[in-house]
Design a protein around this motif. Structure first.
Motif, PDB file in Angstrom:
ATOM      1  N   ALA A  60       0.933  -1.367  -0.145  1.00 37.71           N
ATOM      2  CA  ALA A  60       0.055  -0.070   0.180  1.00 37.71           C
ATOM      3  C   ALA A  60       1.316   1.000  -0.109  1.00 37.71           C
ATOM      4  O   ALA A  60       2.161   1.202   0.537  1.00 37.71           O
ATOM      5  CB  ALA A  60      -1.063   0.111   0.765  1.00 37.71           C
ATOM      6  N   ASP A  61       0.341   2.243  -0.363  1.00 34.30           N
ATOM      7  CA  ASP A  61       1.175   4.262  -0.662  1.00 34.30           C
ATOM      8  C   ASP A  61      -0.387   4.460   0.244  1.00 34.30           C
ATOM      9  O   ASP A  61      -1.311   4.050   0.903  1.00 34.30           O
ATOM     10  CB  ASP A  61       1.066   4.542  -1.848  1.00 34.30           C
ATOM     11  N   MET A  62       0.205   5.584   1.074  1.00 36.54           N
ATOM     12  CA  MET A  62      -0.380   6.539   1.948  1.00 36.54           C
ATOM     13  C   MET A  62      -0.814   7.710   1.238  1.00 36.54           C
ATOM     14  O   MET A  62       0.097   8.309   0.526  1.00 36.54           O
ATOM     15  CB  MET A  62       0.245   6.986   3.242  1.00 36.54           C
ATOM     16  N   PHE A  63      -1.941   8.304   1.403  1.00 39.44           N
ATOM     17  CA  PHE A  63      -2.111   9.503   0.749  1.00 39.44           C
ATOM     18  C   PHE A  63      -3.134  10.121   2.560  1.00 39.44           C
ATOM     19  O   PHE A  63      -3.553   9.771   2.600  1.00 39.44           O
ATOM     20  CB  PHE A  63      -3.795  10.014  -0.182  1.00 39.44           C
ATOM     21  N   PHE A  64      -1.798  11.291   3.028  1.00 36.06           N
ATOM     22  CA  PHE A  64      -2.331  11.961   4.130  1.00 36.06           C
ATOM     23  C   PHE A  64      -2.645  13.046   3.677  1.00 36.06           C
ATOM     24  O   PHE A  64      -2.476  14.343   3.624  1.00 36.06           O
ATOM     25  CB  PHE A  64      -1.029  12.144   4.635  1.00 36.06           C
ATOM     26  N   VAL A  65      -4.116  13.039   4.371  1.00 34.52           N
ATOM     27  CA  VAL A  65      -5.031  14.622   3.994  1.00 34.52           C
ATOM     28  C   VAL A  65      -4.505  15.151   5.765  1.00 34.52           C
ATOM     29  O   VAL A  65      -5.495  14.063   6.433  1.00 34.52           O
ATOM     30  CB  VAL A  65      -6.203  13.966   3.383  1.00 34.52           C
ATOM     31  N   ILE A  91       4.422   8.566   0.412  1.00 31.57           N
ATOM     32  CA  ILE A  91       3.311   8.816   1.031  1.00 31.57           C
ATOM     33  C   ILE A  91       2.794  10.509   0.163  1.00 31.57           C
ATOM     34  O   ILE A  91       4.020  11.372  -0.427  1.00 31.57           O
ATOM     35  CB  ILE A  91       3.556   8.822   2.390  1.00 31.57           C
ATOM     36  N   THR A  92       1.797  10.474   0.014  1.00 28.08           N
ATOM     37  CA  THR A  92       1.376  11.949  -1.150  1.00 28.08           C
ATOM     38  C   THR A  92       0.933  12.142   0.046  1.00 28.08           C
ATOM     39  O   THR A  92      -0.158  12.050   0.751  1.00 28.08           O
ATOM     40  CB  THR A  92       0.941  10.927  -2.259  1.00 28.08           C
ATOM     41  N   GLY A  93       1.268  13.721   0.681  1.00 31.45           N
ATOM     42  CA  GLY A  93       0.337  14.594   1.072  1.00 31.45           C
ATOM     43  C   GLY A  93      -1.347  15.328   0.316  1.00 31.45           C
ATOM     44  O   GLY A  93      -0.573  15.836  -0.697  1.00 31.45           O
ATOM     45  N   VAL A  94      -2.279  16.133   1.456  1.00 30.70           N
ATOM     46  CA  VAL A  94      -3.220  16.602   1.046  1.00 30.70           C
ATOM     47  C   VAL A  94      -3.026  17.726   1.861  1.00 30.70           C
ATOM     48  O   VAL A  94      -3.566  17.575   2.153  1.00 30.70           O
ATOM     49  CB  VAL A  94      -4.599  16.297   0.234  1.00 30.70           C
ATOM     50  N   LEU A  95      -2.834  18.707   1.494  1.00 30.44           N
ATOM     51  CA  LEU A  95      -3.131  20.237   2.364  1.00 30.44           C
ATOM     52  C   LEU A  95      -3.952  20.615   2.310  1.00 30.44           C
ATOM     53  O   LEU A  95      -3.783  21.738   1.366  1.00 30.44           O
ATOM     54  CB  LEU A  95      -1.623  20.743   2.294  1.00 30.44           C
ATOM     55  N   SER A 118      -4.919  25.005  -2.039  1.00 29.92           N
ATOM     56  CA  SER A 118      -5.465  26.384  -2.196  1.00 29.92           C
ATOM     57  C   SER A 118      -4.461  26.588  -3.692  1.00 29.92           C
ATOM     58  O   SER A 118      -5.134  27.595  -4.004  1.00 29.92           O
ATOM     59  CB  SER A 118      -4.298  27.501  -0.531  1.00 29.92           C
ATOM     60  N   GLN A 119      -4.067  25.485  -3.973  1.00 30.11           N
ATOM     61  CA  GLN A 119      -2.584  25.796  -5.116  1.00 30.11           C
ATOM     62  C   GLN A 119      -4.443  24.834  -6.409  1.00 30.11           C
ATOM     63  O   GLN A 119      -3.956  25.368  -7.698  1.00 30.11           O
ATOM     64  CB  GLN A 119      -1.998  25.237  -5.677  1.00 30.11           C
ATOM     65  N   LEU A 120      -4.815  24.039  -6.145  1.00 30.94           N
ATOM     66  CA  LEU A 120      -5.753  23.516  -6.789  1.00 30.94           C
ATOM     67  C   LEU A 120      -7.311  23.398  -6.391  1.00 30.94           C
ATOM     68  O   LEU A 120      -7.304  23.200  -5.237  1.00 30.94           O
ATOM     69  CB  LEU A 120      -5.551  21.938  -6.929  1.00 30.94           C
ATOM     70  N   SER A 121      -7.888  23.173  -8.055  1.00 29.42           N
ATOM     71  CA  SER A 121      -9.373  23.181  -7.922  1.00 29.42           C
ATOM     72  C   SER A 121      -9.444  21.630  -7.471  1.00 29.42           C
ATOM     73  O   SER A 121      -8.721  20.432  -7.246  1.00 29.42           O
ATOM     74  CB  SER A 121     -10.068  22.884  -8.937  1.00 29.42           C
ATOM     75  N   ARG A 122     -10.769  21.099  -6.271  1.00 31.70           N
ATOM     76  CA  ARG A 122     -10.679  19.959  -6.146  1.00 31.70           C
ATOM     77  C   ARG A 122     -10.561  18.743  -7.233  1.00 31.70           C
ATOM     78  O   ARG A 122     -10.256  17.751  -6.877  1.00 31.70           O
ATOM     79  CB  ARG A 122     -12.020  19.266  -5.157  1.00 31.70           C
ATOM     80  N   ASP A 123     -11.007  19.051  -8.026  1.00 31.10           N
ATOM     81  CA  ASP A 123     -10.833  18.411  -9.076  1.00 31.10           C
ATOM     82  C   ASP A 123      -9.389  18.277  -9.216  1.00 31.10           C
ATOM     83  O   ASP A 123      -9.365  16.552 -10.204  1.00 31.10           O
ATOM     84  CB  ASP A 123     -12.033  18.910 -10.871  1.00 31.10           C
ATOM     85  N   LEU A 129      -3.818  13.215  -8.635  1.00 29.74           N
ATOM     86  CA  LEU A 129      -3.082  11.748  -8.002  1.00 29.74           C
ATOM     87  C   LEU A 129      -4.038  11.085  -8.919  1.00 29.74           C
ATOM     88  O   LEU A 129      -2.262   9.994  -8.649  1.00 29.74           O
ATOM     89  CB  LEU A 129      -4.355  11.749  -6.625  1.00 29.74           C
ATOM     90  N   VAL A 130      -4.445  10.622  -9.533  1.00 31.42           N
ATOM     91  CA  VAL A 130      -4.909   9.270 -10.496  1.00 31.42           C
ATOM     92  C   VAL A 130      -3.736   9.100 -11.701  1.00 31.42           C
ATOM     93  O   VAL A 130      -3.354   8.475 -12.198  1.00 31.42           O
ATOM     94  CB  VAL A 130      -6.364   9.608 -11.012  1.00 31.42           C
ATOM     95  N   VAL A 131      -3.323  10.546 -12.076  1.00 34.20           N
ATOM     96  CA  VAL A 131      -2.541  10.436 -13.340  1.00 34.20           C
ATOM     97  C   VAL A 131      -0.782   9.958 -12.558  1.00 34.20           C
ATOM     98  O   VAL A 131       0.045   9.541 -12.973  1.00 34.20           O
ATOM     99  CB  VAL A 131      -2.167  12.149 -13.717  1.00 34.20           C
ATOM    100  N   SER A 132      -0.510  10.738 -11.083  1.00 29.28           N
ATOM    101  CA  SER A 132       0.378  10.452 -10.538  1.00 29.28           C
ATOM    102  C   SER A 132       0.854   8.659 -10.239  1.00 29.28           C
ATOM    103  O   SER A 132       1.598   8.277  -9.815  1.00 29.28           O
ATOM    104  CB  SER A 132       1.542  11.265 -10.122  1.00 29.28           C
TER     105      SER A 132
END
Length: 135
Positions: A60-65, A91-95, A118-123, A129-132
């Motif tokens: 598993a990888d992690m998304f840390f929100v 681990i990928t962070g979503v701030l 603050s720099q990206l829309s939710r979409d 994330l999907v592309v990466s």
């Protein structure tokens, strides 16, 4: 996959979504979970490491929100980096910093990439994330 909800030290809840073993109600209950204030990163990261030792989560990888209002103790940061190297996870962070300055520095020590709301829309975040992960 698993969702680890977290708040203060020792205060967390894990929702597991194993194939064929969850309902729509389980998803809704997960989405509606709020554990209250305070932020402790070590507790959910230790829980994620525990899950990675189980069948089905070992790659598993992690998304840390998070809102970023926390820091990891240096001793645990070192332990986490050793685990990352040994297990090969990222681990990928979503701030969540829309409307505020955010605390990206609190994620820099352990996240491969940090996305700032603050720099990206939710979409835009979801698409990146999907592309990466597909690349």
């Amino acid at each position: 996959f698993a969702v680890i909800h977290f708040a203060g030290a020792g205060h967390f809840r894990t929702d597991l979504f194993l194939p064929g073993q969850y309902t729509r109600e389980d998803v809704l209950r997960c989405a509606e979970t709020f554990l209250g204030g305070n932020t402790d990163y070590e507790t959910p990261l230790r829980e994620a490491l525990r899950l990675m030792a189980q069948d089905g989560f070992e790659q598993a990888d992690m998304f840390f929100v998070t809102d970023g209002a926390c820091a990891l103790p240096d001793a645990f940061t070192g332990e986490l980096k050793k685990e990352q190297a040994a297990r090969g996870f990222q681990i990928t962070g979503v701030l969540l910093d829309a409307g505020s300055g955010g605390f990206a520095f609190s994620l820099q020590d352990f996240c491969r990439k940090i996305y700032r709301t603050s720099q990206l829309s939710r979409d835009g975040i979801a698409e990146r994330l999907v592309v990466s992960r597909a690349a």
